[in-house]
Design an enzyme around this catalytic site. Sequence first.
Site, PDB file in Angstrom:
ATOM      1  N   ASP A  39       0.821  -1.206   0.000  1.00  0.00           N
ATOM      2  CA  ASP A  39       0.000   0.000   0.000  1.00  0.00           C
ATOM      3  C   ASP A  39       0.861   1.265   0.000  1.00  0.00           C
ATOM      4  O   ASP A  39       1.729   1.439   0.853  1.00  0.00           O
ATOM      5  CB  ASP A  39      -0.902  -0.024   1.245  1.00  0.00           C
ATOM      6  CG  ASP A  39      -2.177   0.769   1.080  1.00  0.00           C
ATOM      7  OD1 ASP A  39      -2.118   1.856   0.484  1.00  0.00           O
ATOM      8  OD2 ASP A  39      -3.234   0.314   1.572  1.00  0.00           O
ATOM      9  N   THR A  80      -6.814   3.709  -2.303  1.00  0.00           N
ATOM     10  CA  THR A  80      -6.612   2.296  -1.957  1.00  0.00           C
ATOM     11  C   THR A  80      -7.694   1.374  -2.531  1.00  0.00           C
ATOM     12  O   THR A  80      -7.390   0.353  -3.146  1.00  0.00           O
ATOM     13  CB  THR A  80      -6.555   2.136  -0.426  1.00  0.00           C
ATOM     14  OG1 THR A  80      -5.421   2.847   0.064  1.00  0.00           O
ATOM     15  CG2 THR A  80      -6.443   0.673  -0.026  1.00  0.00           C
ATOM     16  N   ASN A 101     -12.438   5.273  -1.741  1.00  0.00           N
ATOM     17  CA  ASN A 101     -12.489   4.471  -0.518  1.00  0.00           C
ATOM     18  C   ASN A 101     -13.863   4.631   0.133  1.00  0.00           C
ATOM     19  O   ASN A 101     -14.481   3.685   0.575  1.00  0.00           O
ATOM     20  CB  ASN A 101     -11.401   4.907   0.456  1.00  0.00           C
ATOM     21  CG  ASN A 101     -10.013   4.607  -0.043  1.00  0.00           C
ATOM     22  OD1 ASN A 101      -9.813   3.686  -0.831  1.00  0.00           O
ATOM     23  ND2 ASN A 101      -9.030   5.381   0.384  1.00  0.00           N
ATOM     24  N   LYS A 163      -6.086  -3.855   6.310  1.00  0.00           N
ATOM     25  CA  LYS A 163      -7.296  -3.138   5.927  1.00  0.00           C
ATOM     26  C   LYS A 163      -8.358  -4.109   5.391  1.00  0.00           C
ATOM     27  O   LYS A 163      -8.022  -5.031   4.640  1.00  0.00           O
ATOM     28  CB  LYS A 163      -6.987  -2.113   4.836  1.00  0.00           C
ATOM     29  CG  LYS A 163      -6.076  -0.976   5.258  1.00  0.00           C
ATOM     30  CD  LYS A 163      -5.868  -0.012   4.102  1.00  0.00           C
ATOM     31  CE  LYS A 163      -4.954   1.142   4.476  1.00  0.00           C
ATOM     32  NZ  LYS A 163      -4.760   2.082   3.341  1.00  0.00           N
ATOM     33  N   ASP A 164      -9.616  -3.836   5.710  1.00  0.00           N
ATOM     34  CA  ASP A 164     -10.691  -4.687   5.186  1.00  0.00           C
ATOM     35  C   ASP A 164     -10.727  -4.660   3.662  1.00  0.00           C
ATOM     36  O   ASP A 164     -10.805  -5.701   3.009  1.00  0.00           O
ATOM     37  CB  ASP A 164     -12.051  -4.283   5.771  1.00  0.00           C
ATOM     38  CG  ASP A 164     -12.274  -2.779   5.809  1.00  0.00           C
ATOM     39  OD1 ASP A 164     -11.870  -2.082   4.859  1.00  0.00           O
ATOM     40  OD2 ASP A 164     -12.853  -2.292   6.796  1.00  0.00           O
ATOM     41  N   ARG A 165     -10.670  -3.451   3.061  1.00  0.00           N
ATOM     42  CA  ARG A 165     -10.756  -3.354   1.600  1.00  0.00           C
ATOM     43  C   ARG A 165      -9.564  -3.992   0.905  1.00  0.00           C
ATOM     44  O   ARG A 165      -9.666  -4.464  -0.217  1.00  0.00           O
ATOM     45  CB  ARG A 165     -10.910  -1.889   1.175  1.00  0.00           C
ATOM     46  CG  ARG A 165      -9.809  -0.939   1.635  1.00  0.00           C
ATOM     47  CD  ARG A 165     -10.211   0.510   1.344  1.00  0.00           C
ATOM     48  NE  ARG A 165      -9.195   1.496   1.712  1.00  0.00           N
ATOM     49  CZ  ARG A 165      -9.102   2.099   2.881  1.00  0.00           C
ATOM     50  NH1 ARG A 165      -9.975   1.793   3.839  1.00  0.00           N
ATOM     51  NH2 ARG A 165      -8.155   3.005   3.124  1.00  0.00           N
ATOM     52  N   ASP A 304       1.268   2.320   4.045  1.00  0.00           N
ATOM     53  CA  ASP A 304       0.373   3.442   3.779  1.00  0.00           C
ATOM     54  C   ASP A 304       0.156   4.273   5.035  1.00  0.00           C
ATOM     55  O   ASP A 304       0.218   5.504   4.995  1.00  0.00           O
ATOM     56  CB  ASP A 304      -0.965   2.913   3.257  1.00  0.00           C
ATOM     57  CG  ASP A 304      -1.931   4.034   2.884  1.00  0.00           C
ATOM     58  OD1 ASP A 304      -1.655   4.740   1.887  1.00  0.00           O
ATOM     59  OD2 ASP A 304      -2.942   4.217   3.580  1.00  0.00           O
ATOM     60  N   HIS A 308       1.318   8.134   5.283  1.00  0.00           N
ATOM     61  CA  HIS A 308       0.397   9.228   5.603  1.00  0.00           C
ATOM     62  C   HIS A 308       0.852  10.003   6.842  1.00  0.00           C
ATOM     63  O   HIS A 308       0.755  11.230   6.879  1.00  0.00           O
ATOM     64  CB  HIS A 308      -1.010   8.678   5.858  1.00  0.00           C
ATOM     65  CG  HIS A 308      -1.804   8.452   4.618  1.00  0.00           C
ATOM     66  ND1 HIS A 308      -2.183   9.482   3.773  1.00  0.00           N
ATOM     67  CD2 HIS A 308      -2.304   7.318   4.067  1.00  0.00           C
ATOM     68  CE1 HIS A 308      -2.877   8.994   2.765  1.00  0.00           C
ATOM     69  NE2 HIS A 308      -2.960   7.677   2.913  1.00  0.00           N
TER      70      HIS A 308
END
Length: 544
Positions: A39, A80, A101, A163-165, A304, A308
């Site tokens: 990511d 993402t 997202n 992350k879920d996604r 990620d 960030h």
Amino acid sequence: MKDIFKLYLSALSLVASAQAPKINAEVKRPKLVVGIVVDQMKMEYLNRFYNDFSESGFKKLLRDGYTYHNMHYNYMPTFTGPGHASIFTGTTPAVHGIVGNEWFNKATGKNLYCTDDAGVTTIGNGTEAEGKMSPKILQASTITDELKLSTNFKGKVIGLSIKDRGAILPAGHFADWAFWFSKSGNFISSSFYGKSLPAWVTQFNNEKNYEKYVNQSWDLLKAKETYNESLPDDNPYEGKLNKKQAFFPYALAELTKPGDVGILRTTPFGNNFLADFAQKTIENEQLGKDDETDFLTVSFSATDYVGHMYGPRSIELQDTYLRLDQTLGTFIQYLDINVGKDNYLLFLTADHAGAENVMHLKDNRYDVEDTNEKNIEHGIAEFTKTQFGDNLLLTYDSFNVFLDKVKIKEKGLELSKVKNAVKEYLYTQKHIKRVYDESEIIAGSVADNYLNFVSKGYDPVQNGELILIDKPAYMQYQTTGTSHGSPYSYDTHVPCLFYGWGIKKGENFEKKDITQIAPTLALKLKTTLPNGTDAIPLTEVLNK
């Protein structure tokens, strides 16, 4: 004479047979495909940190695999959710429907998260909201879906991520499982995949494996002088972990909130924890152990979160990649031993890259300003009040301007007039490069590269009436750390490495699109193409 003629014909047949191209009709596949997404990874990191990497991680993939040096995303927004969906569907948000997202849903008047599903429930020790997730919103099929169909659902597909996604979208609609991280420290899933977690997942969770990472200090992996590719520690462009600290060492146990180990996401140990779980997944699900090809997707999210928080020039980010390099080396070694060196196909890419910190550029004399979504929203609202006597903005979200069509109609105004006025206003703002309305976006234009990027990321049912693009280097984010989302190369240029089964060594510097990965895998695995793809493969890794 007849015997001589028969010999002549026989000879001609042999010659023709020797000259005819040989077509291998046999369907050969690896035992396991491993799709790795890092990511927010910029291709540039492979170059900048190269000398500090070990020989067994990124360098091994670069040395013994096939590298695409110039792989790019071909749409905006570069986020993402759309990135993961595009890698595995082989198409863009305009087709697969994951346009962000989270985005404002015009039909409901509420925000919609890319893997929302109110019809399912959490399984495992997570909150109710953490598990109400599935691939329901994804409109196109994935390469993982096509593998399930091609193996008559005998091959297993499992998606993993913090992350879920990052777990759900790559695994597709037909996945056996997708598992993601809960702030409780457990890996959870949803009832979309099953009634309860597999026993081995419950056992892994009960062992509280996260504690060994949360209870240690995050210090530099190597000597401080190694990190000369990064800015000094605790520089003004870094955010603070849990709003408390921006310098090494990080005593994670002291920074962790009671009952919430989500801090693990913003450390390199989130990647270690996921890799531990990935090995357990391969072992307990017996991936790559029979004649049916399995597919494991692994999305490393900590890169990620760290990006960030601290930005692309931080020591924290460099340390995260040096540690990920070691994690990859260990994971590859595990695959070699447990699946077999010639039995798995691995590819590694990213869901998007990331921008330079705006204030860092500005302090070094780049004439650029930090922008803010709230300020943009406020500016549009105030303009419509002044121009039309009322606030005609419904909301502003992720480059999308949603106008209040009901109010515009009630006031007897023409929507086109309001759109044109807002466009003219936006062009007076220093940060604006382009503004397009929905009719321009749908029509498209080969002459306007920016418009092409917007068109490929736009769904008229879900997106706003206007889409704006900032000028290069501008970023709609806070003043520390970094973000992404633009059509510029700093957000689109990502690594793409193939390694293992059927992959020859080599490299390519021609520009390629991220949507070429899925059809390439389909042709290599001899499955049906994902249903939304343009079907333009990376031929270099198809040719043996």
